[in-house]
Design a protein around this motif. Structure first.
Motif, PDB file in Angstrom:
ATOM      1  N   LYS A   1      20.675 -18.365 -17.257  1.00  0.00           N
ATOM      2  CA  LYS A   1      19.350 -18.966 -17.286  1.00  0.00           C
ATOM      3  C   LYS A   1      18.775 -18.860 -18.696  1.00  0.00           C
TER       4      LYS A   1
ATOM      5  N   THR B 261      12.655 -32.494 -12.001  1.00  0.00           N
ATOM      6  CA  THR B 261      12.958 -31.096 -12.312  1.00  0.00           C
ATOM      7  C   THR B 261      13.223 -30.272 -11.064  1.00  0.00           C
TER       8      THR B 261
ATOM      9  N   HIS C 170      22.788 -14.416 -15.679  1.00  0.00           N
ATOM     10  CA  HIS C 170      22.829 -15.408 -14.610  1.00  0.00           C
ATOM     11  C   HIS C 170      22.690 -16.837 -15.142  1.00  0.00           C
TER      12      HIS C 170
ATOM     13  N   GLN D 197      14.437 -12.160 -12.114  1.00  0.00           N
ATOM     14  CA  GLN D 197      14.964 -13.452 -12.545  1.00  0.00           C
ATOM     15  C   GLN D 197      15.343 -14.335 -11.363  1.00  0.00           C
ATOM     16  N   GLU D 198      15.600 -13.739 -10.200  1.00  0.00           N
ATOM     17  CA  GLU D 198      16.018 -14.491  -9.029  1.00  0.00           C
ATOM     18  C   GLU D 198      15.013 -15.569  -8.635  1.00  0.00           C
TER      19      GLU D 198
ATOM     20  N   LEU E  56      16.504 -27.521 -18.895  1.00  0.00           N
ATOM     21  CA  LEU E  56      16.304 -27.369 -17.467  1.00  0.00           C
ATOM     22  C   LEU E  56      16.466 -28.683 -16.690  1.00  0.00           C
TER      23      LEU E  56
ATOM     24  N   PHE F 199      13.120 -17.375 -10.724  1.00  0.00           N
ATOM     25  CA  PHE F 199      12.806 -18.301 -11.806  1.00  0.00           C
ATOM     26  C   PHE F 199      14.067 -18.952 -12.371  1.00  0.00           C
ATOM     27  N   ASP F 200      13.840 -20.058 -13.079  1.00  0.00           N
ATOM     28  CA  ASP F 200      14.950 -20.789 -13.695  1.00  0.00           C
ATOM     29  C   ASP F 200      15.046 -20.533 -15.192  1.00  0.00           C
ATOM     30  N   ALA F 201      13.984 -19.991 -15.786  1.00  0.00           N
ATOM     31  CA  ALA F 201      13.973 -19.707 -17.220  1.00  0.00           C
ATOM     32  C   ALA F 201      12.815 -18.778 -17.528  1.00  0.00           C
TER      33      ALA F 201
ATOM     34  N   LYS G 297      11.353 -26.897 -11.074  1.00  0.00           N
ATOM     35  CA  LYS G 297      11.911 -25.764 -11.808  1.00  0.00           C
ATOM     36  C   LYS G 297      10.794 -24.769 -12.120  1.00  0.00           C
ATOM     37  N   LYS G 298      11.129 -23.486 -12.044  1.00  0.00           N
ATOM     38  CA  LYS G 298      10.131 -22.440 -12.238  1.00  0.00           C
ATOM     39  C   LYS G 298      10.384 -21.681 -13.542  1.00  0.00           C
TER      40      LYS G 298
END
Length: 264
Positions: A166, A37, A164, A130-131, A263, A133-135, A40-41
């Motif tokens: 996501k 992953t 963006h 949001q910058e 993700l 995090f990925d979701a 992924k955040k």
């Protein structure tokens, strides 16, 4: 509270959870998942609202709808951050602590002091972007219908995630957060999108139709969502592009599974 507790015995029949960990060539499954992953955040946004309308009773977020997705994603190596409008400890719906509402995920949470401490220290939603995090994932419970559905920071955050490219995921009552979210052209974010959420039938079953500020099913349809559902309390989740929604507490793990697949 007998009217609500009665419905809980039906909900529990459909809940499930499980996990397994082993070592292979000195690399744990969790470590391999983290590599897959790329760490992924995922941001979890919980309600800060605890009053169940004018009933004098309490609400908040539903433990199962937090715990099952949280552990599924955590065990796959995702990094999770917890937030709420007010920060600190978000209110837990007392009915989600009832014996009939317990699942392996909630039982794990009850023994997990570390996660309990993290939950007690949620970050203030207004401080996040949001910058980082990925979701984003929204657990349900009735609380979000009062605060997150109307919260300007939450609305802007969802719109920014979507802009963006996501994923935005929500389960049970949490799809209520799409009440005011818009696309860049001003149309509803759910317009023309396949969605689901807590049904009118399920709300009637817990006898809160006239207590909640709005019905999730009706709102999603009014906003142009292509709403679908299964029978009351059955696990059901829908993915349409960046939007992932689940019908009820029994659907929380399905929503997390779809989010993880997206993700990865």
């Amino acid at each position: 509270m007998k009217r609500v507790l009665t419905a809980l015995f039906t909900i529990v029949l459909f809940s499930s959870c499980g996990q397994h960990t082993k070592k292979e060539n000195n690399v744990t499954t969790s470590e391999k998942a983290k590599k897959n992953t790329d760490m992924k955040k995922v941001l979890f946004v919980l309600t800060s609202h605890e009053d169940l309308g004018d009933t004098g009773e309490k609400t908040g977020f539903w433990i199962e709808e937090f715990a099952a997705p949280y552990y599924l994603l955590k065990d796959k190596g995702f990094e999770i951050t917890l937030a709420s409008p007010k920060g600190g400890q978000p209110p837990i719906d007392p009915n989600s602590k009832a014996p009939a509402a317990q699942t392996p995920a909630t039982e794990r949470f009850d023994q997990d002091k570390e996660t309990q401490q993290l939950l007690a220290q949620t970050l203030k939603l207004a401080t996040l972007s949001q910058e980082d995090f990925d979701a984003v994932f929204y657990p349900g419970g009735h609380g979000p219908l009062w605060d997150l559905a109307e919260d300007k920071n939450s609305i802007a955050l969802i719109e920014d995630f979507y802009k963006h490219d996501k994923p935005v995921a929500a389960v049970c009552h949490a799809p209520g957060v799409f009440k005011h979210t818009k696309n860049a052209d001003g149309s509803s974010l759910v317009e023309g999108k396949k969605v689901t959420g807590f049904t009118n039938e399920e709300e009637a079953a817990v006898q809160l139709t006239n207590v909640v500020p709005f019905l999730v099913e009706d709102m999603l349809k009014k906003n142009g969502g292509v709403y679908s559902k299964k029978e009351a309390w059955a696990p059901y989740a829908v993915e349409d592009g960046l939007l992932i929604t689940g019908q009820n507490p029994a659907s929380s793990e399905k929503v997390a599974e779809l989010l993880a697949e997206r993700l990865q």
